[in-house]
Design an enzyme around this catalytic site. Structure first.
Site, mmCIF file in Angstrom:
data_model
loop_
_atom_site.group_PDB
_atom_site.id
_atom_site.type_symbol
_atom_site.label_atom_id
_atom_site.label_comp_id
_atom_site.label_asym_id
_atom_site.label_seq_id
_atom_site.Cartn_x
_atom_site.Cartn_y
_atom_site.Cartn_z
ATOM 1 C CB SER A 1 -53.985 -26.717 -5.552
ATOM 2 O OG SER A 1 -54.215 -27.339 -5.509
ATOM 3 C CD GLU B 1 -3.266 -1.220 -0.054
ATOM 4 O OE1 GLU B 1 -3.600 0.214 -0.513
ATOM 5 O OE2 GLU B 1 -3.480 -1.905 -0.455
#
Length: 840
Positions: free
Chosen positions: A454, A185
């Site tokens: 159903s 970094e």
């Protein structure tokens, strides 16, 4: 003409010429010399001499004048004409001078203004720098915490980022791990001033030119951004970052800054800080991290979700190698150590809760996070970005959902039962209640792929209506039928009921499987599938779950058969809630969503859900008629809402032979659509209630649905549903309306009377009776049939007996003479849940 050449050097210009001394010897000739001085006159010698001198001088002047004339001629020639007045020449020179002076004045003014602005800038910078306060590192955890709110934007639902965090001093972080992060970094961390001027210029240039926003920041800048600022890439934010970084670098040592940085970075998997990360990925403290393990940590700093070794091993290892190479370049690792380096073993992902609630709301948090990810937020922004997320979940509706499930399924009901409830506002698409199970970090049953039974029949009816088959069209609903695409596997109706010529409205109210299997076969199974996909928004292929990669609403081989009409292909509870919300909205689908608004920790709005116009995916007249056909289902199933409020609904049950594995109740009003599912962890296991009876859709699921809907709709205006069908006719394979079947006349009755001599023997007499009508063909004439259109019912059902008056009939009451059992717990005999007899 002068005797000298004009190109030869000339004397200095007039004004600087020194006059000859009066005692100068007179010239004795010589070409080109001055004219001879005349002799002095008597009596006026001095004046004559002076006059001569003057003349002589005048001659010289004349001579000079000639030169001047020559020059003047030259000047005249340059000016385009002889004899230009000297005054004009002087005027031109003055004008030229004035221009230069004005230019100099302008430059002086500009310089003064720039100097003033620079001075003001310096003063401003000084004031801002002096007034900039560096926040305490103790505020970082609060800043990074993401908060989720209910729909009111005030009531908190959850906090992310408070859990897996352990701060340690820099001395307890291994030096190889520190150097690995610096190599990845900010290699010049210990020598730079805390800011990167090249990075700032590069970011500014990208912002100006419209390029990608980027930083090139130092570790100090990253710490400032992560700990104290938002992540937006703007000039004002970079300006703040600049001053805070400089002041931080001046007020704290490099060691303090690095320590705070390593303790606040999010490393993925719910780990905040290097200590928690070391334990999460390697099971060791940060003090024991090797260079190889430290490099793994360093790779995660940039993007924990992109470089997780488990999800992206190749990318993680490639970048890991670059970090080690950088350590070699800085002298922090020898060539021999680099050559011997091997990628370390990493622990598998664990079950970190990331601060999610462990109760039912945990499933909501998971859905919110997934939706944010789909909108482009990465893992670090969501878990450690300090977001403030307002959800669509209504706190009262959510409380009602949880209460309904818990109360209906409380002991003595079997605790291995599983439930899900999803409620959606059809007008917005917002999910207002969501229950996927009690364990918020376990299985989410609202996302479970289960057979809907159903409850899919309304979509079959919608497909038929779209083809011109009205809800009054009649079909054969007789029990135990076989069909061409299902040889050797007859279709039966629940309970063995049947109807030879019911209307589609009657068939869907009574949930006749044979009617809707036949109707799906008639209108085309693929067309039914298209209707379901349109209403629910389901993709063509499952993206996740146990069926990932399989075709949606199809058999394992990819084909869709007529069994789609009776719900044999899997759907999820949230899909059914979405589909019925589309029906409630008149065929307009608004995609279900959980996120209403997102801001940062300072209140800046990052996203706000606009009103969704939706898409008309089903014809309005089709949906109108589907709603008309569904209006009587709730009453038929004994799940009517309080006050007779109109509601369209459908039950659903899926079974394995004599047993049921899944039971559903789904319904809607114009303002809410709710789907309830009940099952268990294994579809092969039957679901039964506390008395061992098979659970149907109208039973426990229906009770949950009814209680929730009544609670949510209480004190709200009643909303009308359509009551008139718009589509007439039947272009399909209908059956004629049944006509009364003539009943054979009774045979004549012959009576043999005793023979006497006193009375004549009567002759046999015959009589005829009117033919009784038996509409449903159940053998009971209509005038004596309690349900003349239902062959399964001929007599009035016996009134249920409730001996102890607790609201639970004796056939279902474990203590029929004790009003407190199974009461609701107040000991005063308050009625328990009333459940209807089994009916699909």
């Amino acid at each position: 003409m002068p005797s000298h050449d004009e190109t030869s050097p000339v004397a200095p210009r007039a004004g600087s010429v020194r006059r000859p001394s009066p005692t100068r010897t007179r010239s004795t000739g010589g070409g080109g010399g001055r004219p001879p001085v005349p002799p002095r006159r008597p009596g006026g010698g001095t004046g004559a001499a002076r006059g001569g001198t003057s003349a002589s001088r005048g001659g010289t002047s004349a001579s000079r004048g000639g030169t001047s004339a020559s020059r003047g001629g030259t000047t005249a020639a340059r000016s385009g004409g002889p004899g230009r007045p000297p005054a004009k020449k002087a005027t031109k020179g003055k004008a030229a001078g004035n221009k230069k002076q004005r230019r100099r004045r302008r430059l002086k003014i500009a310089g003064g203004v720039m100097g003033g602005l620079l001075a003001l800038l310096c003063v401003f910078v000084g004031v801002v720098y002096a007034s900039t306060e560096v926040p305490s590192p103790d505020s970082v955890s609060t800043k990074q915490t993401t908060v989720l709110y209910y729909g009111d934007g005030v009531t908190e639902m959850a906090r992310l980022g408070d859990e897996n965090r352990t701060n340690v001093p820099l001395g307890e972080i291994s030096e190889p791990a520190q150097r690995a992060v610096l190599a990845a970094e900010n290699r010049s961390f210990y020598s730079d001033p805390g800011i990167s001027f090249t990075g700032i210029v590069r970011a500014a240039w990208n912002n100006l030119t419209g390029g990608s926003t980027q930083g090139g920041s130092t570790i100090t800048q990253q710490y400032v951004k992560n700990a104290f600022l938002t992540s937006e890439q703007t000039f004002s934010r970079k300006f703040q970052e600049l001053f805070l970084a400089i002041k931080l670098d001046n007020n704290f040592s490099k060691e303090q800054i690095l320590e705070n940085y390593l303790n606040t970075i999010y490393y993925g998997r719910g780990a905040y800080g290097i200590e928690a990360a070391a334990n999460t990925y390697f099971g060791i403290p940060a003090a024991q991290l090797t260079a190889e393990q430290g490099a793994v940590m360093a790779v995660l700093v940039r993007s924990p979700s992109s470089y997780d070794p488990e999800t992206n091993p190749e990318g993680a290892q490639d970048r890991w190698g670059l970090v080690l190479d950088a350590m070699v370049e800085e002298g922090w690792l020898t060539d021999a150590e680099r050559a011997a380096a091997v990628y370390p073993a990493v622990l598998p992902k664990g079950g970190s809760t990331l601060g999610m609630p462990e109760g039912p709301e945990g499933h909501i948090v998971t859905q919110v996070k997934q939706e944010l990810e789909a909108r482009g937020y990465d893992e670090q922004q969501i878990n450690a970005g300090g977001l403030r997320v307002t959800t669509t979940i209504s706190k009262p509706a959510q409380d009602a959902a949880v209460a309904a499930v818990r109360e209906v399924t409380a002991p003595p009901e079997p605790q291995e039962l599983r439930e899900a409830l999803v409620a959606i506002d059809p007008r917005t698409g917002g999910v207002v209640a969501y229950y996927g199970g009690e364990n918020g970090v376990g299985t989410d049953y609202a996302q479970a792929q289960r057979q809907p039974g159903s409850s899919v029949k309304p979509y079959v009816l919608a497909t038929a209506l779209d083809q011109g088959i009205g809800i009054q069209a009649r079909r054969d609903g007789s029990d135990d039928q076989t069909f061409p695409d299902r040889p050797g596997q007859p279709v039966t109706n629940s309970g063995g009921v049947g109807c030879a010529a019911c209307t589609l409205t009657e068939a869907i109210t009574r949930s006749l499987n044979t009617t809707f299997y036949s109707l799906a076969y008639e209108v085309g199974p693929e067309n039914v599938r298209d209707t379901i996909l349109a209403a629910t928004g389901l993709p063509d292929t499952w993206q996740d779950g146990n069926l990932a990669g399989d075709r949606v609403l199809a058999a394992p081989g990819g084909a869709t058969g007529s069994s789609i009409g009776i719900g044999e292909y899997e759907m999820r509870p949230i899909d059914q809630a979405q589909g019925f919300a589309t029906l409630a909205a008149g065929g307009i689908r608004r995609d279900a969503h959980f996120v209403a608004k997102v801001t940062d920790s300072e209140g800046t709005v990052l996203f706000e859900q606009a009103a969704l116009p939706g898409e008309q995916v089903l014809p309005a007249d089709t949906v109108n008629d589907v709603t008309v056909a569904l209006k009587e289902v709730a009453s038929y199933s004994r799940r009517a809402l309080d006050g007779g409020r109109e509601v369209a609904s459908k039950t659903g049950t899926q079974g394995q032979g004599e047993n049921n594995s899944d039971a559903w109740m789904v319904g809607y009003t114009p303002s809410i659509a709710t789907a309830v599912w009940m099952g268990n962890d294994s579809p092969s296991d039957p679901i039964v209630d506390s008395r061992g009876r098979i659970i149907y859709g109208a039973n426990l699921p229906g009770a949950i649905w009814q209680q929730f809907m009544d609670a949510v709709l209480a004190d709200t205006p009643e909303e009308d549903l359509p009551d008139k069908a718009l589509i007439r006719g039947d272009s399909g394979q209908g059956v004629p309306e049944p006509t009364p079947t003539p009943t054979p006349e009774p045979a004549p009755v012959t009576t043999q009377a005793p023979v006497t001599t006193a009375a004549p023997v009567p002759t046999p007499s015959t009589s005829s009776a009117p033919k009784p009508v038996d509409t449903d063909g159940d053998g009971v004439p209509d005038d004596r049939d309690f349900a003349p259109n239902d062959p399964s019912i001929s007599t009035r059902p016996a009134a249920p007996v409730d001996s102890d008056g607790d609201g639970v009939t004796d056939d279902r009451d474990p203590a029929p003479n004790d009003p407190t059992i199974p009461g609701r717990g107040n000991g005063q005999g308050e009625p328990g849940p009333i459940l209807p007899p089994p009916r699909n």
